[in-house]
Motif scaffolding. Structure first.
Motif, mmCIF file in Angstrom:
data_model
loop_
_atom_site.group_PDB
_atom_site.id
_atom_site.type_symbol
_atom_site.label_atom_id
_atom_site.label_comp_id
_atom_site.label_asym_id
_atom_site.label_seq_id
_atom_site.Cartn_x
_atom_site.Cartn_y
_atom_site.Cartn_z
ATOM 1 N N ARG A 1 -6.638 -4.215 0.298
ATOM 2 C CA ARG A 1 -5.654 -4.182 1.390
ATOM 3 C C ARG A 1 -5.810 -5.370 2.352
ATOM 4 N N ALA B 1 -2.873 -6.554 -5.317
ATOM 5 C CA ALA B 1 -3.167 -5.122 -5.301
ATOM 6 C C ALA B 1 -3.329 -4.544 -6.698
ATOM 7 N N THR B 2 -2.520 -5.000 -7.630
ATOM 8 C CA THR B 2 -2.517 -4.407 -8.976
ATOM 9 C C THR B 2 -3.447 -5.116 -9.951
ATOM 10 N N ARG B 3 -4.147 -6.166 -9.501
ATOM 11 C CA ARG B 3 -4.917 -7.012 -10.417
ATOM 12 C C ARG B 3 -5.920 -6.223 -11.246
ATOM 13 N N ALA B 4 -6.625 -5.284 -10.635
ATOM 14 C CA ALA B 4 -7.644 -4.538 -11.371
ATOM 15 C C ALA B 4 -7.047 -3.687 -12.475
ATOM 16 N N SER C 1 0.819 -1.214 0.000
ATOM 17 C CA SER C 1 0.000 0.000 0.000
ATOM 18 C C SER C 1 0.851 1.262 0.000
ATOM 19 N N ALA D 1 -13.271 -6.331 -8.712
ATOM 20 C CA ALA D 1 -12.029 -7.005 -8.326
ATOM 21 C C ALA D 1 -12.276 -8.496 -8.178
ATOM 22 N N ASP E 1 -5.867 1.990 -3.287
ATOM 23 C CA ASP E 1 -7.065 1.709 -4.076
ATOM 24 C C ASP E 1 -7.205 0.220 -4.368
ATOM 25 N N TRP E 2 -7.128 -0.575 -3.325
ATOM 26 C CA TRP E 2 -7.355 -2.010 -3.422
ATOM 27 C C TRP E 2 -7.861 -2.501 -2.071
#
Length: 395
Positions: free
Chosen positions: A189, A262-265, A180, A230, A186-187
């Motif tokens: 967490r 975290a970065t998947r989206a 983070s 997500a 913006d995930w």
């Protein structure tokens, strides 16, 4: 697995029990059986969610209940797609969707095959619930699920002691805030970590031969982003390879995999693996004090032998069945590319570049367009700069 299937009511009784699924008007009767089985599975799901073991047992085998009772479930639903008669009852194909409470904003989907028996009065019941052919296992297929709740993590193990799982939770709880700080908030967490009993168990969860993951400490499952919702990611650990790592290596691996969550989206088909894997390694190594030659030993050996790669690695270079040394070089090359971007253009530009590539409407041209718009460079100039950076850092 659910144990041996038992054959019930063979012979004349078995033939009588097949009649509702066959004969004249077979389509209608088959539809009726499908409806009956759907109702059975609806009751079974409600009993599981309601922690009502007696009601669950009334629908058939309670093996899954015993294995699942510790798992915090927000939803559990079967959708029956087909029912086929057998000599002892029937088999049903179903799509299982479930969510873990507090962690999954979208369901995990799994194809299942259920073996069904039927009582003398015609009531269906479940005798086995297993992965469909060529579908991966779920953790409870490998035994009773043990659950350890961390501050930012949920660690689920099969055949693993709770103390072992608490160690994973500690690593994951350090990984989440670290990601983070670098990527942003913006995930979700939070992260779900699956720890099977063995390498074979890892292969079973992923639906692939275990040999494909030998030497791979962990992988992250989940659909690429871009849909606005997500997915339910899982970090799946290879306990055998993981055990060979030192404390720092274990933390780097969990932080790397958490970065993927975290970065998947923002990771789509347009995102090359050198960027997604390199970025995950970049966050994984942040603050560790590891020098480039320490973190990239395979590539260091090649560069010092006079072999500087001519181009960034392609997606095929990241295949788990690739030569281990070449696979390591691919990861190290991606990491150094992201490290170079952070060092030359700044961490904010690195994040913006990652997001811009993933947001591109087409795979073709995504990197080229983002290099120009975000970093003000071209693929040719970027590659030349990366090659010079590698020589300077590793030579």
């Amino acid at each position: 697995m659910a144990g041996r299937r038992r054959a019930w009511w063979i012979g004349a009784v078995g033939l009588a029990l097949l009649l509702p699924l066959t004969g004249c008007g077979g389509g209608t009767r088959s539809d009726a059986a499908r409806t009956e089985v759907q109702h059975l599975l609806d009751r079974r799901s409600a009993a599981l969610l309601g922690h009502d073991e007696a009601a669950y047992a009334a629908t058939g085998t309670r093996t899954e209940y015993a294995r699942l009772r510790a798992l915090p479930l927000a939803s559990w639903r079967y959708q029956v797609t087909a029912v086929r008669p057998t000599g002892s009852g029937a088999t049903a194909d179903a799509e299982l969707s479930y969510r873990v409470a507090g962690y999954d904003t979208a369901p995990v989907d799994a194809r299942r095959t259920l073996t069904l028996g039927r009582t003398a009065d015609g009531t269906w019941y479940v005798t086995a619930d297993e992965p469909a052919e060529q579908a991966g296992q779920q953790l409870w297929d490998q035994g009773q699920v043990t659950v350890v709740q961390g501050a930012h993590s949920l660690v689920l193990g099969a055949g693993r002691p709770a103390a072992d799982l608490r160690a994973y939770a500690g690593l994951a709880d350090r990984a989440v805030p670290a990601v983070s700080r670098a990527w942003g908030t913006d995930w979700a967490r939070r992260v779900v970590v699956l720890v099977p009993r063995s390498l074979a168990g890892m292969g079973g969860l992923l639906g692939s031969p275990a040999a494909n993951y030998r030497g791979i400490a962990a992988v992250t499952t989940g659909e690429a982003g871009g849909s606005g919702q997500a997915p339910a990611d899982r970090v799946v650990v290879n306990p055998e390879a993981y055990a060979e790592l030192g404390d720092l290596g274990k933390q780097v691996v969990l932080t790397h995999e958490t970065t993927h969550v975290a970065t998947r989206a923002h990771t789509t088909a347009a995102t090359p693996l050198w960027l997604s894997e390199g970025y995950a390694d970049w966050i994984g190594y942040l603050g560790t004090g590891r020098t480039p030659t320490e973190a990239a030993p395979e590539l260091t050996g090649e560069v010092q032998a006079g072999h500087v790669p001519a181009a960034l690695p392609g997606d095929k270079d990241f295949g788990f069945t690739s030569d281990p040394a070449k696979l390591a070089e691919a990861y190290e090359s991606g990491w150094l590319a992201c490290r170079m971007i952070a060092g030359h253009w700044g961490t904010a530009r690195l994040d913006a570049f990652y997001r811009a590539v993933g947001a591109h409407p087409r795979r073709a041209g995504a990197v080229e367009s983002s290099l120009e718009k975000v970093l003000g460079t071209t693929p040719e100039a970027f590659t030349a700069q990366w090659r010079a950076y590698i020589r300077a850092q590793l030579g």
